[in-house]
Design a protein around this motif. Structure first.
Motif, PDB file in Angstrom:
ATOM      1  N   THR A   1       5.247  -2.876 -24.413  1.00 45.96           N
ATOM      2  CA  THR A   1       5.926  -2.456 -23.182  1.00 45.96           C
ATOM      3  C   THR A   1       4.922  -2.065 -22.101  1.00 45.96           C
ATOM      4  OG1 THR A   1       6.156  -0.124 -23.851  1.00 45.96           O
ATOM      5  CG2 THR A   1       7.915  -1.632 -24.496  1.00 45.96           C
ATOM      6  N   TYR A   2       3.821  -1.412 -22.513  1.00 50.52           N
ATOM      7  CA  TYR A   2       2.792  -1.035 -21.536  1.00 50.52           C
ATOM      8  C   TYR A   2       2.040  -2.273 -21.040  1.00 50.52           C
ATOM      9  CZ  TYR A   2       3.623   3.760 -22.969  1.00 50.52           C
ATOM     10  OH  TYR A   2       4.216   4.972 -23.218  1.00 50.52           O
ATOM     11  N   GLU A   3       1.809  -3.202 -21.930  1.00 56.19           N
ATOM     12  CA  GLU A   3       1.131  -4.428 -21.536  1.00 56.19           C
ATOM     13  C   GLU A   3       1.989  -5.233 -20.560  1.00 56.19           C
ATOM     14  OE1 GLU A   3      -1.111  -8.307 -23.512  1.00 56.19           O
ATOM     15  OE2 GLU A   3      -0.239  -6.771 -24.813  1.00 56.19           O
ATOM     16  N   LEU A   4       3.288  -5.249 -20.798  1.00 56.00           N
ATOM     17  CA  LEU A   4       4.196  -5.944 -19.888  1.00 56.00           C
ATOM     18  C   LEU A   4       4.167  -5.310 -18.499  1.00 56.00           C
ATOM     19  CD1 LEU A   4       7.234  -6.455 -22.293  1.00 56.00           C
ATOM     20  CD2 LEU A   4       5.951  -8.289 -21.174  1.00 56.00           C
ATOM     21  N   THR A   5       4.109  -3.982 -18.457  1.00 57.43           N
ATOM     22  CA  THR A   5       4.046  -3.293 -17.166  1.00 57.43           C
ATOM     23  C   THR A   5       2.792  -3.693 -16.404  1.00 57.43           C
ATOM     24  OG1 THR A   5       5.192  -1.378 -18.121  1.00 57.43           O
ATOM     25  CG2 THR A   5       4.093  -1.051 -16.019  1.00 57.43           C
ATOM     26  N   GLN A   6       1.635  -3.605 -17.072  1.00 58.89           N
ATOM     27  CA  GLN A   6       0.371  -3.934 -16.425  1.00 58.89           C
ATOM     28  C   GLN A   6       0.313  -5.408 -16.013  1.00 58.89           C
ATOM     29  OE1 GLN A   6      -2.073  -1.750 -15.568  1.00 58.89           O
ATOM     30  NE2 GLN A   6      -0.626  -0.192 -16.264  1.00 58.89           N
ATOM     31  N   TYR A   7       0.827  -6.260 -16.866  1.00 62.72           N
ATOM     32  CA  TYR A   7       0.840  -7.692 -16.555  1.00 62.72           C
ATOM     33  C   TYR A   7       1.667  -7.944 -15.302  1.00 62.72           C
ATOM     34  CZ  TYR A   7       1.645 -12.719 -17.081  1.00 62.72           C
ATOM     35  OH  TYR A   7       1.716 -14.071 -16.865  1.00 62.72           O
ATOM     36  N   ALA A   8       2.847  -7.339 -15.235  1.00 67.79           N
ATOM     37  CA  ALA A   8       3.731  -7.547 -14.092  1.00 67.79           C
ATOM     38  C   ALA A   8       3.115  -7.017 -12.804  1.00 67.79           C
ATOM     39  CB  ALA A   8       5.078  -6.877 -14.344  1.00 67.79           C
ATOM     40  N   LEU A   9       2.441  -5.877 -12.879  1.00 70.18           N
ATOM     41  CA  LEU A   9       1.837  -5.283 -11.686  1.00 70.18           C
ATOM     42  C   LEU A   9       0.643  -6.096 -11.184  1.00 70.18           C
ATOM     43  CD1 LEU A   9       1.936  -1.477 -12.597  1.00 70.18           C
ATOM     44  CD2 LEU A   9       3.345  -2.660 -10.904  1.00 70.18           C
ATOM     45  N   ARG A  10      -0.044  -6.763 -12.097  1.00 70.40           N
ATOM     46  CA  ARG A  10      -1.242  -7.514 -11.712  1.00 70.40           C
ATOM     47  C   ARG A  10      -0.965  -8.977 -11.369  1.00 70.40           C
ATOM     48  NH1 ARG A  10      -6.148  -5.198 -12.691  1.00 70.40           N
ATOM     49  NH2 ARG A  10      -6.171  -3.245 -13.861  1.00 70.40           N
ATOM     50  N   GLN A  11       0.180  -9.474 -11.804  1.00 68.86           N
ATOM     51  CA  GLN A  11       0.497 -10.883 -11.604  1.00 68.86           C
ATOM     52  C   GLN A  11       1.309 -11.057 -10.317  1.00 68.86           C
ATOM     53  OE1 GLN A  11      -0.805 -12.870 -13.784  1.00 68.86           O
ATOM     54  NE2 GLN A  11       0.069 -14.873 -13.337  1.00 68.86           N
ATOM     55  N   PRO A  12       0.777 -11.740  -9.309  1.00 68.41           N
ATOM     56  CA  PRO A  12       1.524 -11.924  -8.058  1.00 68.41           C
ATOM     57  C   PRO A  12       2.894 -12.555  -8.308  1.00 68.41           C
ATOM     58  CG  PRO A  12      -0.758 -12.611  -7.786  1.00 68.41           C
ATOM     59  CD  PRO A  12      -0.564 -12.355  -9.254  1.00 68.41           C
ATOM     60  N   GLY A  13       3.910 -11.955  -7.715  1.00 64.44           N
ATOM     61  CA  GLY A  13       5.261 -12.458  -7.864  1.00 64.44           C
ATOM     62  C   GLY A  13       6.024 -11.870  -9.038  1.00 64.44           C
ATOM     63  N   PHE A  14       5.330 -11.084  -9.870  1.00 64.23           N
ATOM     64  CA  PHE A  14       5.970 -10.489 -11.041  1.00 64.23           C
ATOM     65  C   PHE A  14       6.172  -8.980 -10.878  1.00 64.23           C
ATOM     66  CE2 PHE A  14       4.882 -14.491 -12.696  1.00 64.23           C
ATOM     67  CZ  PHE A  14       5.463 -14.682 -13.935  1.00 64.23           C
ATOM     68  N   GLU A  15       5.748  -8.425  -9.740  1.00 66.45           N
ATOM     69  CA  GLU A  15       5.757  -6.975  -9.559  1.00 66.45           C
ATOM     70  C   GLU A  15       7.143  -6.365  -9.766  1.00 66.45           C
ATOM     71  OE1 GLU A  15       4.780  -9.188  -7.339  1.00 66.45           O
ATOM     72  OE2 GLU A  15       2.716  -8.803  -6.686  1.00 66.45           O
ATOM     73  N   HIS A  16       8.173  -7.113  -9.383  1.00 70.12           N
ATOM     74  CA  HIS A  16       9.532  -6.587  -9.493  1.00 70.12           C
ATOM     75  C   HIS A  16       9.936  -6.336 -10.947  1.00 70.12           C
ATOM     76  CE1 HIS A  16      10.192 -10.850 -10.331  1.00 70.12           C
ATOM     77  NE2 HIS A  16      11.335 -10.509 -10.883  1.00 70.12           N
ATOM     78  N   LEU A  17       9.279  -7.029 -11.890  1.00 74.54           N
ATOM     79  CA  LEU A  17       9.613  -6.824 -13.292  1.00 74.54           C
ATOM     80  C   LEU A  17       9.216  -5.425 -13.763  1.00 74.54           C
ATOM     81  CD1 LEU A  17       8.670 -10.230 -14.963  1.00 74.54           C
ATOM     82  CD2 LEU A  17      10.951  -9.293 -14.567  1.00 74.54           C
ATOM     83  N   ALA A  18       8.086  -4.921 -13.263  1.00 74.57           N
ATOM     84  CA  ALA A  18       7.668  -3.568 -13.627  1.00 74.57           C
ATOM     85  C   ALA A  18       8.675  -2.551 -13.096  1.00 74.57           C
ATOM     86  CB  ALA A  18       6.271  -3.281 -13.077  1.00 74.57           C
ATOM     87  N   ARG A  19       9.116  -2.757 -11.859  1.00 72.42           N
ATOM     88  CA  ARG A  19      10.130  -1.863 -11.301  1.00 72.42           C
ATOM     89  C   ARG A  19      11.436  -1.960 -12.084  1.00 72.42           C
ATOM     90  NH1 ARG A  19      11.309   0.828  -6.652  1.00 72.42           N
ATOM     91  NH2 ARG A  19       9.311   0.221  -5.729  1.00 72.42           N
ATOM     92  N   ARG A  20      11.816  -3.181 -12.420  1.00 78.07           N
ATOM     93  CA  ARG A  20      13.040  -3.385 -13.194  1.00 78.07           C
ATOM     94  C   ARG A  20      12.939  -2.716 -14.559  1.00 78.07           C
ATOM     95  NH1 ARG A  20      17.825  -2.952 -14.664  1.00 78.07           N
ATOM     96  NH2 ARG A  20      18.577  -4.418 -16.237  1.00 78.07           N
ATOM     97  N   GLN A  21      11.756  -2.776 -15.150  1.00 80.72           N
ATOM     98  CA  GLN A  21      11.527  -2.160 -16.459  1.00 80.72           C
ATOM     99  C   GLN A  21      11.817  -0.660 -16.406  1.00 80.72           C
ATOM    100  OE1 GLN A  21       7.478  -2.557 -17.735  1.00 80.72           O
ATOM    101  NE2 GLN A  21       7.886  -1.907 -19.841  1.00 80.72           N
TER     102      GLN A  21
END
Length: 213
Positions: A106-126
């Motif tokens: 779950t923490y890796e998914l957060t960091q991945y989403a924040l660092r990957q352009p276009g995926f930032e909304h996934l961290a917020r959704r999480q």
């Protein structure tokens, strides 16, 4: 063999993705490796998920559902609110201890989403999902037990999400070193949360004291 529905296929692939990502990491897990993990063709994967973003959101939701199912079972009304809350925290702690790789994901998914352009909304959704989940637990418990919140439910939900987030990371970092102190930690957290929620005995004592003043 009976043909699986789209929903069943999505669940199958989501669980396969969780296993693959837990083992190999988010960045190194490919759609091909997920399909292989699930034992299906790549075309089946693309039929079920039209983008990696959709898959990752499904993974986040599935992991949350894994531990929330355990917590819901644990917080069946007990003799007191404190006992009920304590049981919920214990169930969550036990799940993290039993499935560290899944929670680390779950923490890796957060960091991945924040660092990957276009995926930032996934961290917020999480994290919105975490807060929504705790709100649901609070409301469900409120329907079965008599208590009065001393802070708004959304505030308490976000506080619980932040607190368990830190608690989880602590256990993942410290590992077995965190286990001996776990009872004291969970007792302390329970007392604090109960003070924000309030319980029947405390309210009744206040009412009796007010009536005799």
């Amino acid at each position: 063999m009976a043909r699986q529905s789209l929903a069943e296929r999505r669940r199958q692939l989501t669980e396969a993705a969780i296993r693959a990502m837990t083992r190999d990491g988010v960045a190194r897990t490919t759609t091909r490796s997920i399909a292989a993990e699930a034992g299906v063709s790549l075309s089946v994967f693309h039929y079920c998920f039209d983008s990696k973003q959709v898959l990752l959101e499904s993974v986040i939701e599935a992991i949350t559902e894994h531990y929330i199912t355990v917590v819901k079972e644990a917080i069946r009304p007990r003799a007191t609110l404190r006992e009920t809350v304590r049981a919920g925290f214990q169930a969550y702690w036990d799940h993290v201890h039993a499935h560290p790789g899944e929670h680390m994901l779950t923490y890796e998914l957060t960091q991945y989403a924040l660092r990957q352009p276009g995926f930032e909304h996934l961290a917020r959704r999480q994290y919105e999902l975490y807060a929504d989940t705790y709100t649901g637990l609070i409301e469900e418990l409120g329907r079965s037990m008599d208590f009065e919140l001393r802070v708004p439910a959304p505030t308490l939900a976000r506080y619980l999400a932040a607190m368990t987030d830190g608690l989880t990371l602590s256990l993942l970092v410290l590992g077995k070193d965190a286990v001996p102190a776990s009872a004291d930690i969970l007792d302390t957290i329970t007392e604090h949360v109960a003070s924000l929620v309030g319980d029947e005995p405390a309210r009744q004592s206040t009412e009796v004291a007010g009536g005799t003043a």
